[in-house]
Design an enzyme around this catalytic site. Structure first.
Site, mmCIF file in Angstrom:
data_model
loop_
_atom_site.group_PDB
_atom_site.id
_atom_site.type_symbol
_atom_site.label_atom_id
_atom_site.label_comp_id
_atom_site.label_asym_id
_atom_site.label_seq_id
_atom_site.Cartn_x
_atom_site.Cartn_y
_atom_site.Cartn_z
ATOM 1 N N ASN A 9 17.577 -13.893 13.758
ATOM 2 C CA ASN A 9 16.614 -13.475 14.954
ATOM 3 C C ASN A 9 18.001 -12.496 15.480
ATOM 4 O O ASN A 9 18.904 -12.480 15.856
ATOM 5 C CB ASN A 9 17.418 -14.724 15.933
ATOM 6 C CG ASN A 9 16.950 -14.508 17.308
ATOM 7 O OD1 ASN A 9 16.229 -14.366 17.508
ATOM 8 N ND2 ASN A 9 16.681 -16.016 18.212
ATOM 9 N N LYS A 11 16.647 -10.995 17.999
ATOM 10 C CA LYS A 11 16.334 -11.167 19.609
ATOM 11 C C LYS A 11 16.171 -10.208 20.564
ATOM 12 O O LYS A 11 15.005 -9.164 19.348
ATOM 13 C CB LYS A 11 17.470 -12.003 20.342
ATOM 14 C CG LYS A 11 18.184 -12.982 19.843
ATOM 15 C CD LYS A 11 20.006 -13.575 20.291
ATOM 16 C CE LYS A 11 20.121 -14.775 19.927
ATOM 17 N NZ LYS A 11 21.034 -15.665 20.862
ATOM 18 N N HIS A 94 13.457 -21.003 21.739
ATOM 19 C CA HIS A 94 14.724 -20.562 21.456
ATOM 20 C C HIS A 94 15.408 -20.577 23.364
ATOM 21 O O HIS A 94 14.700 -20.933 23.872
ATOM 22 C CB HIS A 94 15.142 -19.431 21.246
ATOM 23 C CG HIS A 94 16.211 -19.164 21.178
ATOM 24 N ND1 HIS A 94 17.302 -19.179 22.148
ATOM 25 C CD2 HIS A 94 16.771 -19.084 19.972
ATOM 26 C CE1 HIS A 94 18.248 -18.269 21.510
ATOM 27 N NE2 HIS A 94 18.349 -18.177 20.019
ATOM 28 N N GLU A 96 17.195 -19.166 25.248
ATOM 29 C CA GLU A 96 17.085 -18.108 25.806
ATOM 30 C C GLU A 96 15.712 -18.163 26.252
ATOM 31 O O GLU A 96 15.076 -18.044 27.285
ATOM 32 C CB GLU A 96 17.361 -16.862 25.248
ATOM 33 C CG GLU A 96 19.239 -16.614 24.955
ATOM 34 C CD GLU A 96 19.108 -16.056 23.678
ATOM 35 O OE1 GLU A 96 18.410 -15.084 22.955
ATOM 36 O OE2 GLU A 96 20.309 -16.196 23.302
ATOM 37 N N GLU A 166 20.551 -25.477 18.204
ATOM 38 C CA GLU A 166 21.377 -24.374 18.546
ATOM 39 C C GLU A 166 21.885 -24.988 19.620
ATOM 40 O O GLU A 166 21.902 -24.532 20.827
ATOM 41 C CB GLU A 166 21.010 -23.324 18.714
ATOM 42 C CG GLU A 166 19.740 -22.323 17.682
ATOM 43 C CD GLU A 166 19.591 -21.196 17.629
ATOM 44 O OE1 GLU A 166 19.736 -20.575 16.970
ATOM 45 O OE2 GLU A 166 19.327 -21.130 18.931
ATOM 46 N N GLY A 172 26.264 -16.855 20.995
ATOM 47 C CA GLY A 172 26.728 -15.721 21.785
ATOM 48 C C GLY A 172 27.806 -15.859 22.251
ATOM 49 O O GLY A 172 28.467 -15.076 23.048
ATOM 50 N N SER A 211 26.903 -18.772 17.507
ATOM 51 C CA SER A 211 28.255 -17.950 17.022
ATOM 52 C C SER A 211 28.455 -18.397 14.795
ATOM 53 O O SER A 211 29.451 -18.506 14.216
ATOM 54 C CB SER A 211 29.080 -18.828 17.609
ATOM 55 O OG SER A 211 29.397 -18.349 18.798
#
Ligand code: 13P
Length: 249
Positions: A9, A11, A94, A96, A166, A172, A211
């Site tokens: 991904n 991003k 996702h 985010e 996730e 991250g 991660s």
């Protein structure tokens, strides 16, 4: 045994120059890989990536999609357009997008249906925050997120989805879930898929994301219900992405 799937991904990263170099290096290092792999790229680069990857063993996809089919929705990109650029996968839900764009599980479910309707596979992301984990709510939270999709999903379409677990606190941050922690959640998610379609659930890829890197990939991917990875930061470095792909053997 389910085949492994490693998805990058990207991003909101990349440029025409950087993308070309990254994909060339990945393609050059794929020889002998047992896992399938794909990259989910920013929408403006889909044409470039399609040109670079068609005919290769690397699939590609998008990171979001509109829940609408088309028309007067300024700024939106519909599933038909993604299909037009050869996407195989589309990430939906996702964390985010849930956090920064207020996406609800109901909206995510509609997006997943839009993707399926165009013959692509949605990668449905679920995950708990640190506060939710500490409150012992992990399975309940991810269960509600997946449940919203399963409510709209015809039983015969279960086999076409990909699920990605996730944990938000692992994205991250450099802190990954331990293999045992991830396996526990993956097993619960598979149980939930079984209750919708027992046979299809055995074939659904449930990816871990958060991660994942060369140092922890082998152990995570060795768990019985971890069928691959959804990789953020490490997917932007060809050698790291390749090391994760090769860790599946
Ligand atoms: P990182 O691998 O950078 O933690 O990101 C994971 C992720 O969000 C993939 O979708």
């Amino acid at each position: 045994m389910r085949p492994k799937l490693i998805v990058g991904n990207w991003k909101m990263n990349g440029s025409r120059t950087v993308n070309a170099a990254l994909l060339a290096e990945i393609a050059a290092g794929l020889k002998g890989a047992k896992a399938s792999c794909a990259v989910c790229v920013p929408a403006p680069y889909l044409h470039q990536v399609e040109e670079l990857l068609k005919g290769s063993s690397i699939a590609w996809g998008a990171q979001d999609v509109s829940a609408y089919e088309g028309g007067a929705y300024t700024g939106e990109v519909c599933a038909k357009m993604l299909g037009d650029f050869g996407c195989r996968y589309v990430i939906v839900g996702h964390s985010e997008r849930r956090a920064y764009h207020g996406e609800s599980s109901e909206l995510v479910a509609r997006k997943a249906m839009a993707v399926l309707k165009e013959g692509m596979s949605p990668i449905v992301c679920v995950g708990e925050t640190l506060a939710q984990r500490e409150a012992g709510q992990t399975v309940e939270v991810v269960g509600a997120q997946l449940g919203a999709v399963l409510e709209l999903l015809p039983a015969d379409a279960v086999e076409k989805i990909v699920v990605a677990y996730e944990p938000v606190w692992a994205i991250g941050t450099g802190k990954n879930a331990t293999p045992a922690m991830a396996q526990e959640v993956h097993a619960a998610l598979r149980g939930q898929l079984r209750s919708r379609n027992a046979e299809a659930a055995e074939g659904v890829a449930i990816l871990y994301g958060g991660s994942m890197k060369p140092e922890n990939a082998r152990e995570l991917l060795g768990q019985p219900d971890i069928d691959g990875g959804l990789i953020g930061g490490a997917a932007l470095k060809a050698q790291d992405f390749l090391a994760i792909i090769h860790a599946t053997q």
